[in-house]
Design a protein around this motif. Structure first.
Motif, PDB file in Angstrom:
ATOM      1  N   GLY A  69      -4.058  12.179   4.862  1.00 24.10           N
ATOM      2  CA  GLY A  69      -4.956  11.186   5.406  1.00 24.10           C
ATOM      3  C   GLY A  69      -4.234   9.886   5.676  1.00 24.10           C
ATOM      4  N   SER A  70      -4.555   9.263   6.802  1.00 21.21           N
ATOM      5  CA  SER A  70      -4.004   7.958   7.167  1.00 21.21           C
ATOM      6  C   SER A  70      -5.134   6.936   7.195  1.00 21.21           C
ATOM      7  N   VAL A  71      -4.884   5.791   6.579  1.00 18.29           N
ATOM      8  CA  VAL A  71      -5.863   4.702   6.598  1.00 18.29           C
ATOM      9  C   VAL A  71      -5.601   3.850   7.825  1.00 18.29           C
ATOM     10  N   LEU A  72      -6.587   3.752   8.699  1.00 16.35           N
ATOM     11  CA  LEU A  72      -6.425   3.045   9.961  1.00 16.35           C
ATOM     12  C   LEU A  72      -7.005   1.636   9.862  1.00 16.35           C
ATOM     13  N   PRO A  73      -6.266   0.625  10.313  1.00 13.66           N
ATOM     14  CA  PRO A  73      -6.762  -0.758  10.236  1.00 13.66           C
ATOM     15  C   PRO A  73      -8.044  -0.959  11.037  1.00 13.66           C
ATOM     16  N   ALA A  74      -8.117  -0.333  12.205  1.00 13.87           N
ATOM     17  CA  ALA A  74      -9.320  -0.498  13.043  1.00 13.87           C
ATOM     18  C   ALA A  74     -10.519   0.148  12.349  1.00 13.87           C
ATOM     19  N   GLY A  75     -11.656  -0.517  12.438  1.00 18.95           N
ATOM     20  CA  GLY A  75     -12.879   0.033  11.869  1.00 18.95           C
ATOM     21  C   GLY A  75     -13.010  -0.184  10.382  1.00 18.95           C
ATOM     22  N   PRO A  93       0.838  -1.207   0.000  1.00 14.94           N
ATOM     23  CA  PRO A  93       0.000   0.000   0.000  1.00 14.94           C
ATOM     24  C   PRO A  93       0.868   1.250   0.000  1.00 14.94           C
ATOM     25  N   PRO A  94       0.420   2.340  -0.617  1.00 15.65           N
ATOM     26  CA  PRO A  94       1.190   3.593  -0.583  1.00 15.65           C
ATOM     27  C   PRO A  94       1.180   4.206   0.809  1.00 15.65           C
ATOM     28  N   ARG A  95       2.269   4.868   1.169  1.00 13.73           N
ATOM     29  CA  ARG A  95       2.409   5.517   2.472  1.00 13.73           C
ATOM     30  C   ARG A  95       2.772   6.984   2.279  1.00 13.73           C
ATOM     31  N   GLY A  96       2.300   7.824   3.206  1.00 13.34           N
ATOM     32  CA  GLY A  96       2.629   9.236   3.147  1.00 13.34           C
ATOM     33  C   GLY A  96       4.095   9.468   3.440  1.00 13.34           C
ATOM     34  N   TRP A  97       4.719  10.408   2.701  1.00  7.94           N
ATOM     35  CA  TRP A  97       6.122  10.719   2.950  1.00  7.94           C
ATOM     36  C   TRP A  97       6.332  12.227   2.998  1.00  7.94           C
ATOM     37  N   PHE A  98       7.452  12.578   3.626  1.00  8.32           N
ATOM     38  CA  PHE A  98       7.773  13.970   3.935  1.00  8.32           C
ATOM     39  C   PHE A  98       9.298  14.087   3.860  1.00  8.32           C
ATOM     40  N   ARG A  99       9.805  15.070   3.087  1.00 12.38           N
ATOM     41  CA  ARG A  99      11.263  15.185   2.942  1.00 12.38           C
ATOM     42  C   ARG A  99      11.663  16.648   2.990  1.00 12.38           C
ATOM     43  N   GLN A 144      -0.930   2.858   5.705  1.00 13.97           N
ATOM     44  CA  GLN A 144      -1.237   3.417   4.391  1.00 13.97           C
ATOM     45  C   GLN A 144      -1.697   4.859   4.560  1.00 13.97           C
ATOM     46  N   GLY A 145      -1.380   5.710   3.574  1.00 11.47           N
ATOM     47  CA  GLY A 145      -1.843   7.091   3.618  1.00 11.47           C
ATOM     48  C   GLY A 145      -1.125   7.958   2.610  1.00 11.47           C
ATOM     49  N   THR A 146      -1.292   9.278   2.788  1.00  6.80           N
ATOM     50  CA  THR A 146      -0.644  10.231   1.895  1.00  6.80           C
ATOM     51  C   THR A 146      -0.472  11.565   2.594  1.00  6.80           C
ATOM     52  N   VAL A 147       0.529  12.341   2.169  1.00  6.09           N
ATOM     53  CA  VAL A 147       0.686  13.742   2.564  1.00  6.09           C
ATOM     54  C   VAL A 147       0.187  14.586   1.403  1.00  6.09           C
ATOM     55  N   ASN A 148      -0.791  15.443   1.669  1.00 13.72           N
ATOM     56  CA  ASN A 148      -1.411  16.224   0.603  1.00 13.72           C
ATOM     57  C   ASN A 148      -0.916  17.658   0.508  1.00 13.72           C
ATOM     58  N   ASP A 149      -0.438  18.236   1.614  1.00 12.19           N
ATOM     59  CA  ASP A 149      -0.007  19.633   1.569  1.00 12.19           C
ATOM     60  C   ASP A 149       0.941  19.910   2.719  1.00 12.19           C
ATOM     61  N   ILE A 150       1.871  20.859   2.503  1.00 12.08           N
ATOM     62  CA  ILE A 150       2.837  21.281   3.514  1.00 12.08           C
ATOM     63  C   ILE A 150       2.894  22.805   3.481  1.00 12.08           C
ATOM     64  N   ASN A 151       2.795  23.450   4.660  1.00 12.42           N
ATOM     65  CA  ASN A 151       2.835  24.910   4.686  1.00 12.42           C
ATOM     66  C   ASN A 151       4.262  25.427   4.844  1.00 12.42           C
ATOM     67  N   ALA A 152       4.402  26.758   4.974  1.00 12.02           N
ATOM     68  CA  ALA A 152       5.720  27.380   5.027  1.00 12.02           C
ATOM     69  C   ALA A 152       6.486  27.033   6.293  1.00 12.02           C
TER      70      ALA A 152
END
Length: 615
Positions: free
Chosen positions: A234-240, A196-202, A219-227
């Motif tokens: 969003g993070s996909v959580l196994p529970a629920g 599954p794809p995972r959010g990353w930050f560099r 699993q998740g994604t990083v959609n935006d980063i501010n200054a």
């Protein structure tokens, strides 16, 4: 406030005024569909900047797109590569520099920039397909390229000037969503095929990205980063059952925290945009059986924006793509007509007006003894206006008509049809000459037979111009008072016979001040039948032009999503599916004209209406 012109006996007219509009503080956003702004179907918005420029692309076939930039009410197509087939613009910075991709074949895209109108090919990896994804205010670019080899994966790159930085080697696939001025970028990564794809930050100081998401999420994604390097996604959580929760990532005093922003009782959510103060915008879904709603997300303090818009039903609003410092929001959602279609839209905040209507005018070809009646509304109290009925004075400016009104007469009435003032020949009095100078209106010969008068108006007002012979005439109204958010002209309407060529109905207006003004413009034909108007125009169309004559918007048949905008403006309802025309758009200070004509050169009675939609 709506104004409707309808026929009475012997072709004479009267002006009917409805109740004052209620501009509710509970509806702070106006929704405008993307195709309304660009004039193109299948328009996709991708990004906007703080000066109100918007970029995206529209489909011209199933395999070809045209990139565009929209600014100040006008959409401009961006150039392609030599022998180009398709272009997509996906990011724009504060300087109007644009990044995206262009193809010269159906298979291969190349990352490109558009700077000062010129297209530039990036080619981060020779002979490999590539895509430009984000551009920051320093002109640095983030994108991806397809790496041929044993891995055959999509890899990221950052170009800062001449420096080219490759990272995250041997990942199966990488997406890039954002790049800030600190060189921090983010998105999602699939390290191995099938994972599954995972959010990353560099950040610029890291050799490789770090995974970012709510603890325990695979699993998740990083959609935006501010200054400040705060991030959302969003993070996909196994529970629920694998539901998505919006999060905010931040690093304070050397400690990293990821906050779960999912509101209490919400089924799932996702963060799409984070502002410089850490405010997150995205979507929330409160029940498995409902569509997502756009929202300002912060746990228990979440604000449902979809319920505070006019121009579409709440279920239309699904995602937030971008936001600027003026509070404009780009988004997308599901539009349910015959099938499910994804539509893109612009949400404009309804704030106190920083710009106002300072001039309103209507041009029409008069029929002998039949008055041209123009209605306007002044809110907030009495104000002084200069009103002119011009025929002979048009001769230096109009060459496309066989005759001008020879001796127009002018009268101004209040909403009860009490005459406020009247004039036949203006006579060049010092008081009127001073008013012409103050309003910066074009001069008239003191000996001309044009009409002019000063009037103090409040609320609904109508100006009537009549001539004993047929000919082209112009009614003008100039606001001589100081206008503000509570005291200004808010509406213009005029009904008359719509002909062809130079005999179409034309309205003009000038916006003064600073900042964009959101306006509703309508061209009514079939809608007049509800008011017993005979000979209504069967299929009206409206075209808006700027002062240089450029077409900036056009509409034939109105969108059903505008029904709630009509209500908020105080405009009368239109029958579902009618052939009337209407559009909503932001316009910057300047001069504009609205042309009302019939599709296929048809003629008939038509009504132009222009409404100020700002609070």
């Amino acid at each position: 406030m709506p104004t409707i012109l309808r026929n009475l006996c012997s072709g004479m007219g009267a002006l009917l005024f409805g109740a004052a509009p209620v501009l509710s503080a509970q509806t702070p956003y106006i929704l405008i569909e993307a195709e309304t702004l660009t004039g193109q179907p299948d328009t996709t918005f991708t990004d906007l900047n703080d000066v109100g420029q918007i970029v995206g692309y529209y489909a011209i076939s199933s395999t070809r797109d045209n990139a565009f930039v929209w600014q100040s009410g006008r959409s401009t197509r961006l150039p392609q590569m030599p022998d180009g087939i398709s272009t997509r613009a996906v990011g724009i910075n504060a300087h109007g520099q644009i990044v995206g991709s262009s193809s010269a074949t159906y298979q291969y895209f190349h990352a490109v920039t558009w700077i000062d109108g010129d297209i530039n090919i990036l080619d981060p990896a020779a002979s490999s397909p590539s895509w430009g994804d984000a551009i920051n205010d320093l002109g640095h670019i983030a994108g991806r390229y397809y790496e041929f080899g044993t891995n055959n994966g999509v890899q990221p790159f950052i170009r800062a000037g001449e420096d080219l930085d490759f990272f995250y080697d041997n990942a199966a696939s990488v997406s890039i969503t954002t790049l800030n001025t600190r060189g921090t970028t983010g998105g999602s990564v699939q390290v191995q095929s099938g994972e599954p794809p995972r959010g990353w930050f560099r950040t610029s100081g890291l050799s490789n990205p770090r995974f970012v998401g709510i603890s325990g999420s695979p699993q998740g994604t990083v959609n935006d980063i501010n200054a400040s390097d705060q991030a959302t996604g969003g993070s996909v959580l196994p529970a629920g059952g694998g539901l998505t929760h919006a999060f905010r990532y931040e690093r304070t005093d050397g400690f990293t925290t990821v906050l779960d922003l999912n509101p209490p009782g919400a089924w799932q959510s996702n963060g799409h945009v984070i502002t410089d103060d850490g405010t997150v915008y995205g979507w929330v879904q409160f029940d498995a059986n409902e569509d997502g709603r756009i929202a300002q997300i912060d746990g228990a303090d979440t604000i449902d924006i979809s319920g505070a818009t006019i121009g579409a039903d709440a279920w239309n609003l699904r995602g937030v793509i971008a936001r600027n410092n003026a509070g404009w929001l780009l988004g997308s959602g599901l539009h349910r007509d015959d099938i499910f279609n994804v539509v893109h839209y612009l949400l404009l905040p309804r704030e106190a007006a920083t710009s106002v209507f300072s001039n309103l005018s209507v041009r029409a070809n008069l029929t002998a003894h039949t008055p041209l009646i123009v209605g306007t509304v002044a809110t907030g109290g009495a104000r002084e206006v200069l009103v002119r009925g011009i025929g002979p004075g048009l001769s230096p400016y109009v060459t496309d008509t066989p005759s001008l009104a020879a001796d127009p007469r002018l009268a101004v009435f209040d909403s009860s049809q009490n005459q406020q003032t009247a004039n036949d020949n203006w006579g060049g009095t010092p008081e009127l000459i001073a008013a012409v100078t103050a309003s910066q209106s074009f001069p008239l010969d003191p000996a001309s037979l044009d009409a002019m008068a000063l009037a103090t108006i409040s609320g609904p007002t109508s100006a009537h111009v009549t001539d004993d012979a047929a000919g082209l005439a112009l009614i003008e109204l100039y606001d001589l008072s100081v206008a503000d958010a509570d005291n200004r002209l808010t509406n213009l309407s005029a009904r008359y016979e719509v002909g062809t060529g130079s005999n179409i109905l034309i309205a003009g207006f000038i916006i003064s001040g600073s900042g964009a003004k959101t306006v509703l413009v309508r061209g009514i034909g079939p809608g007049l039948e509800a008011f017993d108007v005979a000979g209504a125009l069967d299929d009206p169309q409206i075209t808006i032009l700027d002062s240089a004559g450029n077409i900036i918007a056009r509409n034939d048949d109105w969108s059903s999503n505008l029904g709630s905008v009509f209500t908020a403006a105080g405009a009368f309802e239109l029958a579902a599916g009618s052939k009337d025309a209407a559009l909503v758009l932001p316009l910057w200070p300047g001069a504009y004209t609205v042309h009302l004509s019939g599709v296929a050169q048809t003629t008939g009675q038509g009504l132009i209406e222009i409404y100020d939609l700002d609070l």
